[in-house]
Motif scaffolding. Structure first.
Motif, PDB file in Angstrom:
ATOM      1  N   LEU A   1       0.843  -1.206   0.000  1.00 35.34           N
ATOM      2  CA  LEU A   1       0.000   0.000   0.000  1.00 35.34           C
ATOM      3  C   LEU A   1       0.875   1.252   0.000  1.00 35.34           C
ATOM      4  O   LEU A   1       0.577   2.230   0.688  1.00 35.34           O
ATOM      5  N   ASP A   2       1.967   1.245  -0.756  1.00 36.62           N
ATOM      6  CA  ASP A   2       2.923   2.355  -0.720  1.00 36.62           C
ATOM      7  C   ASP A   2       2.280   3.657  -1.187  1.00 36.62           C
ATOM      8  O   ASP A   2       1.819   3.742  -2.340  1.00 36.62           O
ATOM      9  N   PRO A   3       2.248   4.703  -0.339  1.00 34.36           N
ATOM     10  CA  PRO A   3       1.829   6.028  -0.830  1.00 34.36           C
ATOM     11  C   PRO A   3       2.903   6.602  -1.760  1.00 34.36           C
ATOM     12  O   PRO A   3       4.098   6.409  -1.547  1.00 34.36           O
ATOM     13  N   LEU A   4       2.456   7.281  -2.793  1.00 28.68           N
ATOM     14  CA  LEU A   4       3.367   7.904  -3.749  1.00 28.68           C
ATOM     15  C   LEU A   4       3.089   9.399  -3.808  1.00 28.68           C
ATOM     16  O   LEU A   4       1.934   9.838  -3.683  1.00 28.68           O
ATOM     17  N   LYS A   5       4.150  10.158  -4.015  1.00 26.02           N
ATOM     18  CA  LYS A   5       4.009  11.613  -4.119  1.00 26.02           C
ATOM     19  C   LYS A   5       4.970  12.103  -5.195  1.00 26.02           C
ATOM     20  O   LYS A   5       6.146  11.726  -5.214  1.00 26.02           O
ATOM     21  N   ALA A   6       4.442  12.913  -6.099  1.00 27.30           N
ATOM     22  CA  ALA A   6       5.255  13.432  -7.195  1.00 27.30           C
ATOM     23  C   ALA A   6       5.092  14.936  -7.268  1.00 27.30           C
ATOM     24  O   ALA A   6       3.984  15.470  -7.058  1.00 27.30           O
ATOM     25  N   THR A   7       6.174  15.624  -7.565  1.00 25.58           N
ATOM     26  CA  THR A   7       6.140  17.072  -7.786  1.00 25.58           C
ATOM     27  C   THR A   7       6.705  17.349  -9.169  1.00 25.58           C
ATOM     28  O   THR A   7       7.635  16.676  -9.633  1.00 25.58           O
ATOM     29  N   HIS A   8       6.118  18.350  -9.818  1.00 23.19           N
ATOM     30  CA  HIS A   8       6.524  18.658 -11.185  1.00 23.19           C
ATOM     31  C   HIS A   8       6.222  20.127 -11.457  1.00 23.19           C
ATOM     32  O   HIS A   8       5.343  20.714 -10.818  1.00 23.19           O
ATOM     33  N   ALA A   9       6.927  20.683 -12.397  1.00 17.18           N
ATOM     34  CA  ALA A   9       6.695  22.069 -12.811  1.00 17.18           C
ATOM     35  C   ALA A   9       6.582  22.103 -14.329  1.00 17.18           C
ATOM     36  O   ALA A   9       7.468  21.609 -15.031  1.00 17.18           O
ATOM     37  N   VAL A  10       5.474  22.659 -14.827  1.00 15.58           N
ATOM     38  CA  VAL A  10       5.203  22.680 -16.264  1.00 15.58           C
ATOM     39  C   VAL A  10       5.003  24.129 -16.695  1.00 15.58           C
ATOM     40  O   VAL A  10       4.175  24.854 -16.117  1.00 15.58           O
ATOM     41  N   LYS A  11       5.712  24.507 -17.719  1.00 15.86           N
ATOM     42  CA  LYS A  11       5.652  25.875 -18.196  1.00 15.86           C
ATOM     43  C   LYS A  11       4.595  26.018 -19.281  1.00 15.86           C
ATOM     44  O   LYS A  11       4.374  25.115 -20.082  1.00 15.86           O
ATOM     45  N   GLY A  12       3.890  27.165 -19.273  1.00 15.55           N
ATOM     46  CA  GLY A  12       2.953  27.478 -20.337  1.00 15.55           C
ATOM     47  C   GLY A  12       1.521  27.065 -20.067  1.00 15.55           C
ATOM     48  O   GLY A  12       0.661  27.239 -20.939  1.00 15.55           O
ATOM     49  N   VAL A  13       1.204  26.533 -18.911  1.00 18.22           N
ATOM     50  CA  VAL A  13      -0.171  26.141 -18.586  1.00 18.22           C
ATOM     51  C   VAL A  13      -0.487  26.619 -17.180  1.00 18.22           C
ATOM     52  O   VAL A  13       0.409  26.841 -16.345  1.00 18.22           O
ATOM     53  N   THR A  14      -1.790  26.812 -16.926  1.00 22.24           N
ATOM     54  CA  THR A  14      -2.230  27.229 -15.594  1.00 22.24           C
ATOM     55  C   THR A  14      -2.705  26.023 -14.799  1.00 22.24           C
ATOM     56  O   THR A  14      -3.007  24.963 -15.350  1.00 22.24           O
TER      57      THR A  14
ATOM     58  N   ILE B   1       0.149  39.223 -20.896  1.00 21.55           N
ATOM     59  CA  ILE B   1       0.665  37.979 -20.311  1.00 21.55           C
ATOM     60  C   ILE B   1       0.559  36.884 -21.368  1.00 21.55           C
ATOM     61  O   ILE B   1      -0.504  36.648 -21.946  1.00 21.55           O
ATOM     62  N   SER B   2       1.676  36.253 -21.597  1.00 19.99           N
ATOM     63  CA  SER B   2       1.693  35.118 -22.532  1.00 19.99           C
ATOM     64  C   SER B   2       1.964  33.835 -21.744  1.00 19.99           C
ATOM     65  O   SER B   2       2.239  33.864 -20.544  1.00 19.99           O
ATOM     66  N   ARG B   3       1.908  32.753 -22.443  1.00 19.14           N
ATOM     67  CA  ARG B   3       2.149  31.467 -21.771  1.00 19.14           C
ATOM     68  C   ARG B   3       3.605  31.325 -21.344  1.00 19.14           C
ATOM     69  O   ARG B   3       3.919  30.502 -20.491  1.00 19.14           O
ATOM     70  N   ASP B   4       4.475  32.129 -21.922  1.00 22.90           N
ATOM     71  CA  ASP B   4       5.865  32.105 -21.465  1.00 22.90           C
ATOM     72  C   ASP B   4       5.999  32.652 -20.057  1.00 22.90           C
ATOM     73  O   ASP B   4       7.013  32.419 -19.388  1.00 22.90           O
ATOM     74  N   ASN B   5       4.981  33.415 -19.618  1.00 24.91           N
ATOM     75  CA  ASN B   5       5.025  33.998 -18.278  1.00 24.91           C
ATOM     76  C   ASN B   5       4.358  33.114 -17.216  1.00 24.91           C
ATOM     77  O   ASN B   5       4.269  33.517 -16.058  1.00 24.91           O
ATOM     78  N   ILE B   6       3.874  31.944 -17.628  1.00 22.68           N
ATOM     79  CA  ILE B   6       3.077  31.123 -16.714  1.00 22.68           C
ATOM     80  C   ILE B   6       3.834  29.832 -16.392  1.00 22.68           C
ATOM     81  O   ILE B   6       4.441  29.213 -17.273  1.00 22.68           O
ATOM     82  N   LEU B   7       3.765  29.425 -15.135  1.00 22.15           N
ATOM     83  CA  LEU B   7       4.333  28.156 -14.683  1.00 22.15           C
ATOM     84  C   LEU B   7       3.337  27.482 -13.739  1.00 22.15           C
ATOM     85  O   LEU B   7       2.786  28.148 -12.843  1.00 22.15           O
ATOM     86  N   CYS B   8       3.110  26.212 -13.964  1.00 28.22           N
ATOM     87  CA  CYS B   8       2.192  25.448 -13.103  1.00 28.22           C
ATOM     88  C   CYS B   8       3.013  24.479 -12.242  1.00 28.22           C
ATOM     89  O   CYS B   8       3.747  23.640 -12.771  1.00 28.22           O
ATOM     90  N   LYS B   9       2.848  24.619 -10.955  1.00 29.13           N
ATOM     91  CA  LYS B   9       3.508  23.718 -10.014  1.00 29.13           C
ATOM     92  C   LYS B   9       2.519  22.617  -9.618  1.00 29.13           C
ATOM     93  O   LYS B   9       1.463  22.902  -9.069  1.00 29.13           O
ATOM     94  N   ILE B  10       2.864  21.382  -9.912  1.00 26.13           N
ATOM     95  CA  ILE B  10       1.945  20.255  -9.713  1.00 26.13           C
ATOM     96  C   ILE B  10       2.425  19.394  -8.550  1.00 26.13           C
ATOM     97  O   ILE B  10       3.613  19.054  -8.454  1.00 26.13           O
ATOM     98  N   THR B  11       1.484  19.052  -7.680  1.00 33.07           N
ATOM     99  CA  THR B  11       1.730  18.067  -6.622  1.00 33.07           C
ATOM    100  C   THR B  11       0.696  16.953  -6.794  1.00 33.07           C
ATOM    101  O   THR B  11      -0.515  17.195  -6.739  1.00 33.07           O
ATOM    102  N   TYR B  12       1.214  15.750  -7.022  1.00 38.38           N
ATOM    103  CA  TYR B  12       0.323  14.610  -7.263  1.00 38.38           C
ATOM    104  C   TYR B  12       0.582  13.558  -6.185  1.00 38.38           C
ATOM    105  O   TYR B  12       1.719  13.129  -5.964  1.00 38.38           O
ATOM    106  N   VAL B  13      -0.480  13.170  -5.480  1.00 36.61           N
ATOM    107  CA  VAL B  13      -0.361  12.149  -4.427  1.00 36.61           C
ATOM    108  C   VAL B  13      -1.329  11.012  -4.757  1.00 36.61           C
ATOM    109  O   VAL B  13      -2.432  11.235  -5.261  1.00 36.61           O
ATOM    110  N   ALA B  14      -0.901   9.803  -4.457  1.00 36.37           N
ATOM    111  CA  ALA B  14      -1.723   8.628  -4.765  1.00 36.37           C
ATOM    112  C   ALA B  14      -1.565   7.594  -3.655  1.00 36.37           C
ATOM    113  O   ALA B  14      -0.446   7.206  -3.311  1.00 36.37           O
TER     114      ALA B  14
END
Length: 628
Positions: free
Chosen positions: A445-458, A572-585
């Motif tokens: 039952l291992d909990p998993l956690k991932a972090t990621h940063a994606v540019k150009g999306v909200t 503001i263009s998509r070059d100015n946007i960064l989405c920080k994602i935290t995914y837990v499962a």
């Protein structure tokens, strides 16, 4: 009249029709193959034949398969109380009843039909005559005896000698018998003649005198009539003493020959016993080889059956399980790559540069600026979720959704650096995947956690694509079937989905509630935050089935939008946007599988899932209006 008499004789040997087993029909789960697993089928037991149909309504179209039970082997499963294995030669049916009592009823009915069928039943023995068996046995015995004596030349010679001795002995017995008969006749004739002479003397003595030549004078002065002694006919030609010696020699020869025959037979018996022992040993080795080959054939023929799927009693070991899963995943990846290569893909946007400075200033100001400025001529393909507070999303699971949101916002966003239980397992650029090893009752039952940063999306766009069921099949490649069970509100749905099977693991299905929520900022410097939480629920429209193992999930995707302010009055263009994602499962697979396999699969698949999904969002939002 003849037909009646002949038929009446057979009727005495056959049991009445009322004693035949009754027909049985019902629904059983049948193992189809490793892709579709267990499927419900309508099974009918009739006239010593087990047949199955896709459903009861389709019986008129003919059965899909049948087995004759005359030589069938019925094996109740050792661990599964609802399962029956029925095999005829290399054909095996795996069946499951709804409960152990139902299974026992089927077993008893099948055994009853089997007992009343074929040559193994009492009625069959009465029905078929025994002349064929007797003839076969006689012919076999005759051929065996003949072949045995063909090789026993010395024994045949001794038997010929005994035949000669028998002929000699018979002739001697005949000669002696003639001699004894002749002697007996002479003795009887002599007594008769003597009696006759005495009678004549008594009658003629006073008046007649016999010649002296016919009388002898006895010592007492009386006269006695003399007669020539009789000799049997041919008696002088027999040497009685010689015949006796020959008879003794002949009997001695017979006894000697018999003794020698017995010795030969004993030696022959020892030789045959040795040959029988050698043949028995050869037969035992052949039978062992046959059983071994049959077991290997069954393993190869039914590799992929229910005994080889996951479970603590699986016939496949952990290394073979791991290799099979790896091979199946590689095949799926290859198929996915081929399908993607056929599409025209937009080049990925450049990754985040460390020199770019993104601010956590509230993005609602930039959203207002964008709407107040020069609007784009194109619009987003997604509809914005206008959710201001939890009170706008009311349904029967609202309290559970609120509890899940609070827990994820409290614990999921915590930094993993200070928690020694989290282990970094993957690091690829901006993406990091952590794992905490947890086992319960042997299930990983291992909990998993991932972090990621994606540019150009909200964050709104990422969460909207992750939640929207209309585009789920466009980016999710592990799903086989997808069904929207119930729409609770504009922002919450109940979804049932089955995942593609990775043999030898069992196929999984999931029933979960998916809700999207905008997290209201407490001050304007807080980043714009969106959250999608998926957690397992129960629903009457999608109960668990034998075909799949029901997994339990608690998944959250938390997305925060960071904005790098443009220079001057630029838009503001998509070059100015960064989405920080935290995914837990947190996933409970619902069944046993080797821990090493589950952890290896999670380590391999989760990074691929994140990269595939974020690339899909980037491609879909490129060149479109920004959705804050």
């Amino acid at each position: 009249m003849s037909e009646k008499s002949s038929s009446s004789g057979s009727e005495d040997d056959v049991e009445p029709e009322s004693a035949q087993p009754v027909e049985l029909g019902g629904v059983l789960s049948k193992w189809t193959n490793y892709i579709h697993g267990w499927q419900d089928r309508w099974v009918v037991l009739k006239n010593n034949t087990l047949s199955y149909y896709k459903s009861e309504d389709e019986r008129e179209y003919g059965c899909r398969g049948s087995l004759c039970l005359s030589k069938a082997v019925i094996t109740p499963h050792e661990f599964d109380e609802c399962r029956i294995d029925i095999s005829v030669n290399d054909s095996v049916w795996y069946l499951r009843a709804e409960d152990p009592d139902h299974r026992q009823r089927w077993i008893e009915s099948i055994e009853l039909h089997k007992a009343e069928s074929g040559y193994g039943s009492e009625t069959s023995l009465r029905r078929h005559g025994s002349m064929l068996s007797l003839t076969s046995a006689a012919s076999a015995l005759s051929s065996t005896s003949t072949s045995s004596f063909k090789k026993g030349h010395r024994l045949r010679e001794k038997l010929a000698e005994m035949e000669t001795f028998r002929d000699i002995l018979c002739r001697q017995v005949d000669t002696l018998q003639k001699y004894f008969d002749s002697c007996a006749d002479d003795v009887s004739k002599d007594e008769f003649q003597r009696d006759k002479v005495v009678e004549e003397d008594e009658d003629e003595f006073p008046t007649t005198t016999r010649p002296d030549s016919e009388h002898n004078q006895n010592n007492n002065g009386s006269k006695e009539k003399l007669y020539a002694p009789g000799s049997p006919k041919g008696m002088n030609g027999i040497d009685f003493k010689g015949e006796a010696i020959t008879f003794k020699a002949t009997t001695a020869g017979i006894l000697s020959t018999l003794s020698h025959c017995i010795e030969l037979m004993v030696k022959r018996e020892e030789s045959w016993q040795k040959r029988v022992d050698r043949e028995l040993e050869k037969r035992r080795r052949v039978e062992d080889a046959y059983k071994s080959a049959l077991n290997e054939l069954k393993k190869k023929s039914h590799y992929g059956g229910p005994d080889y799927e996951e479970g603590p009693n699986s016939l496949i070991n952990e290394d073979e399980f791991f290799d099979a899963v790896e091979a199946a995943l590689d095949r799926q990846d290859k198929i996915e790559e081929q399908s993607q290569s056929e599409k025209v893909r937009i080049p990925r946007l450049v990754p985040v540069s460390p020199t770019d400075a993104f601010s956590t200033i509230g993005t609602h100001r930039f959203a207002n600026k964008l709407s107040a400025g020069h609007p784009r001529s194109y619009s987003s393909s997604l509809s914005s979720v206008e959710l201001v507070s939890a009170s706008d999303d009311i349904h029967r699971f609202s309290s559970q959704v609120e509890e899940m949101v609070q827990n994820h916002m409290t614990y999921s966003l915590q930094d993993v650096g200070g928690d020694a239980n989290w282990q970094l397992v993957i690091e690829e650029g901006e993406m990091k995947v952590y794992r905490r090893e947890v086992e319960e009752n042997g299930i990983v039952l291992d909990p998993l956690k991932a972090t990621h940063a994606v540019k150009g999306v909200t964050g709104h766009e990422v969460c909207q694509y992750f939640w929207d069921t209309a585009v789920r099949m466009d980016w999710e490649t592990t799903i086989e079937n997808f069904n929207l069970v119930e729409t609770l509100s504009d922002n919450a749905v109940i979804v049932y989905q089955t995942h593609k099977r990775v043999w030898p693991a069992s196929q999984r299905d999931v029933l979960y509630l998916s809700a999207i929520r905008k997290i209201l900022a407490t001050n304007e410097n807080d980043p714009d935050t969106w959250l999608v939480c998926n957690f397992s629920v129960d629903h009457d429209s999608a109960p668990p089935t034998n075909r799949c193992v029901r997994a339990k999930i608690n998944v959250a995707m938390i997305c925060q939008t960071l904005v790098s302010p443009p220079e001057g009055d630029k838009e503001i263009s998509r070059d100015n946007i960064l989405c920080k994602i935290t995914y837990v499962a947190n996933v409970n697979p619902g069944g046993w599988a080797p821990a090493s396999v589950l952890r290896a699969v999670a380590k391999r698949e989760y990074p691929k899932f994140l990269k595939r999904f974020t690339s899909y969002v980037q491609e879909k939002t490129a060149g479109k209006a920004i959705l804050f």
